[in-house]
Design a protein around this motif. Structure first.
Motif, short mmCIF file in Angstrom:
data_model
loop_
_atom_site.label_atom_id
_atom_site.label_comp_id
_atom_site.label_asym_id
_atom_site.label_seq_id
_atom_site.Cartn_x
_atom_site.Cartn_y
_atom_site.Cartn_z
N THR A 1 -37.92 5.67 -9.05
CA THR A 1 -36.75 5.36 -10.02
C THR A 1 -36.26 5.95 -11.14
OG1 THR A 1 -37.33 2.93 -8.90
CG2 THR A 1 -35.89 2.86 -10.93
N ALA A 2 -35.98 6.28 -11.53
CA ALA A 2 -35.04 6.48 -12.85
C ALA A 2 -34.60 5.72 -13.91
CB ALA A 2 -33.68 7.53 -11.93
N ILE A 3 -35.25 6.10 -14.75
CA ILE A 3 -34.10 5.12 -16.18
C ILE A 3 -33.96 6.20 -17.68
CG2 ILE A 3 -36.06 3.29 -15.65
CD1 ILE A 3 -37.72 3.89 -17.16
N ALA A 4 -33.42 5.24 -18.30
CA ALA A 4 -32.82 5.91 -19.28
C ALA A 4 -33.64 6.82 -19.90
CB ALA A 4 -31.40 5.62 -20.23
N SER A 5 -33.17 7.88 -20.37
CA SER A 5 -35.22 8.50 -21.35
C SER A 5 -34.27 7.79 -23.20
CB SER A 5 -35.01 9.79 -21.48
OG SER A 5 -35.32 10.34 -20.35
N ARG A 6 -34.49 7.76 -24.21
CA ARG A 6 -34.78 7.59 -25.62
C ARG A 6 -33.55 8.42 -26.29
NH1 ARG A 6 -36.07 2.81 -27.13
NH2 ARG A 6 -37.07 1.18 -25.12
N GLN A 7 -34.48 10.26 -26.45
CA GLN A 7 -34.29 11.05 -26.81
C GLN A 7 -33.72 11.98 -26.57
OE1 GLN A 7 -34.64 10.79 -29.97
NE2 GLN A 7 -35.35 8.91 -29.85
N VAL A 8 -33.53 12.38 -25.22
CA VAL A 8 -33.27 13.27 -24.37
C VAL A 8 -32.09 12.88 -23.27
CG1 VAL A 8 -35.54 14.62 -24.97
CG2 VAL A 8 -35.11 13.32 -22.71
N GLY B 1 -58.24 22.49 -12.78
CA GLY B 1 -57.91 21.50 -12.89
C GLY B 1 -57.80 21.04 -14.14
N THR B 2 -56.06 20.64 -14.04
CA THR B 2 -55.65 20.53 -14.45
C THR B 2 -54.35 18.67 -14.19
OG1 THR B 2 -53.73 21.71 -13.91
CG2 THR B 2 -55.21 22.46 -15.86
N PRO B 3 -53.58 18.58 -15.45
CA PRO B 3 -53.25 17.22 -14.42
C PRO B 3 -51.96 17.53 -13.93
CG PRO B 3 -52.66 17.39 -17.29
CD PRO B 3 -53.47 18.61 -17.06
N VAL B 4 -51.71 16.83 -13.06
CA VAL B 4 -49.81 16.41 -12.39
C VAL B 4 -48.99 16.24 -13.06
CG1 VAL B 4 -48.60 16.32 -10.44
CG2 VAL B 4 -50.95 17.05 -9.92
N VAL B 5 -47.78 17.63 -13.41
CA VAL B 5 -47.16 16.97 -14.48
C VAL B 5 -45.59 16.67 -13.30
CG1 VAL B 5 -45.35 17.22 -16.67
CG2 VAL B 5 -47.79 18.16 -16.68
N LEU B 6 -44.87 15.91 -13.55
CA LEU B 6 -43.32 16.04 -12.74
C LEU B 6 -41.74 15.82 -13.96
CD1 LEU B 6 -43.68 12.53 -10.12
CD2 LEU B 6 -43.89 15.74 -10.00
N MET B 7 -41.99 16.77 -14.25
CA MET B 7 -41.08 17.49 -15.19
C MET B 7 -39.36 17.11 -14.45
SD MET B 7 -39.77 20.86 -17.26
CE MET B 7 -39.07 22.04 -15.86
N THR B 8 -38.69 16.48 -15.45
CA THR B 8 -37.18 15.74 -15.20
C THR B 8 -36.56 16.66 -15.96
OG1 THR B 8 -37.72 14.05 -16.66
CG2 THR B 8 -37.82 13.80 -14.48
N THR B 9 -35.52 17.32 -15.59
CA THR B 9 -33.87 18.09 -16.22
C THR B 9 -32.94 17.91 -15.92
OG1 THR B 9 -34.68 20.04 -14.79
CG2 THR B 9 -35.62 19.85 -16.82
N ILE C 1 -39.46 9.09 -15.03
CA ILE C 1 -39.58 8.04 -14.10
C ILE C 1 -40.69 7.14 -14.27
CG2 ILE C 1 -40.69 8.33 -12.08
CD1 ILE C 1 -40.59 12.08 -11.84
N ALA C 2 -39.85 6.01 -13.28
CA ALA C 2 -40.50 4.54 -14.50
C ALA C 2 -41.68 4.46 -13.61
CB ALA C 2 -39.28 3.28 -13.48
N GLU C 3 -41.82 5.38 -12.87
CA GLU C 3 -43.27 4.50 -12.01
C GLU C 3 -44.54 5.50 -12.96
OE1 GLU C 3 -40.08 3.42 -9.10
OE2 GLU C 3 -40.03 5.26 -10.52
#
Length: 213
Positions: free
Chosen positions: A116-123, A19-27, A128-130
């Motif tokens: 939907t893709a939105i700009a990140s602040r530090q990277v 039981g672990t959280p699902v993560v969507l990693m964006t690169t 992912i906006a949603e």
């Protein structure tokens, strides 16, 4: 003296996802576009995060090359969107091992998953906006599992740069997540689950009792 100890048996499960959280990693891809990689191996401690990442995916290539990512945590209502990109890989040609498991190359996973893709602040990678919870990360180190031979995964350690959360899952006037409203998507032995209402409150919890009960 008799006890009520439950019967048990020794098992060898093919996967160990209790039981672990699902993560969507964006690169960031080589062409500047953003890739999405679903992950299920994640934990955090203070401002450090640890990820388990398959080496044959585009996400691992991108993370090692540019050393930054965004960890987007979908809610339980987004299971269909996550599964929509589960067979997709940004690698081309598709590695034989992934092809044998049914993976196919998809260049735009945002469109495939309805994200939907939105700009990140530090990277550099887009966020992912949603996804209700978003964590921007800089890679610090990677580790190959000792004694694992030709294991097709690495353990990545990163530093949290900043965290964003949808207003709807935060407690107004605080820095805290409202555990009544935040319903993460959980990966449990390759099934998607939500979470129940809060059952109890740890003595170190900083949120008001009314927000957790």
């Amino acid at each position: 003296m008799q006890t009520n100890t439950p019967e048990r048996r020794r098992i060898t499960p093919s996967v160990l996802y209790p039981g672990t959280p699902v993560v969507l990693m964006t690169t960031l891809n080589d062409d500047g576009s953003t890739n999405i990689s679903p992950l299920s191996s994640f934990w955090a401690l203070d401002d450090r995060v640890v990820l388990g990442i398959g080496t044959q995916g585009q996400g691992c290539h991108n993370l090692l090359a540019r050393r930054e990512c965004v960890l987007n945590f979908p809610g339980s209502h987004q299971a269909a969107q996550v599964e929509a990109i589960a067979r997709a890989t940004g690698r081309t040609p598709v590695p034989d091992a992934k092809q044998a498991m049914g993976y196919v190359h998809v260049g735009d996973k945002f469109a495939l998953g309805g994200f939907t893709a939105i700009a990140s602040r530090q990277v550099g990678p887009a966020t992912i906006a949603e996804c209700p919870l978003q964590v921007e990360v800089t890679l610090l180190a990677t580790h190959r599992p000792s004694g694992a031979g030709d294991a097709h995964f690495v353990i990545a350690e990163g530093e949290v740069r900043c965290v964003h959360a949808h207003d709807a899952i935060t407690i107004a006037g605080t820095q805290h997540i409202d555990v009544q409203r935040w319903q993460p998507l959980i990966y449990l032995f390759r099934h998607y689950l939500g979470v129940s209402a809060p059952l109890a409150r740890n003595f170190r919890a900083e949120t008001p009792a009314s927000a957790a009960t």
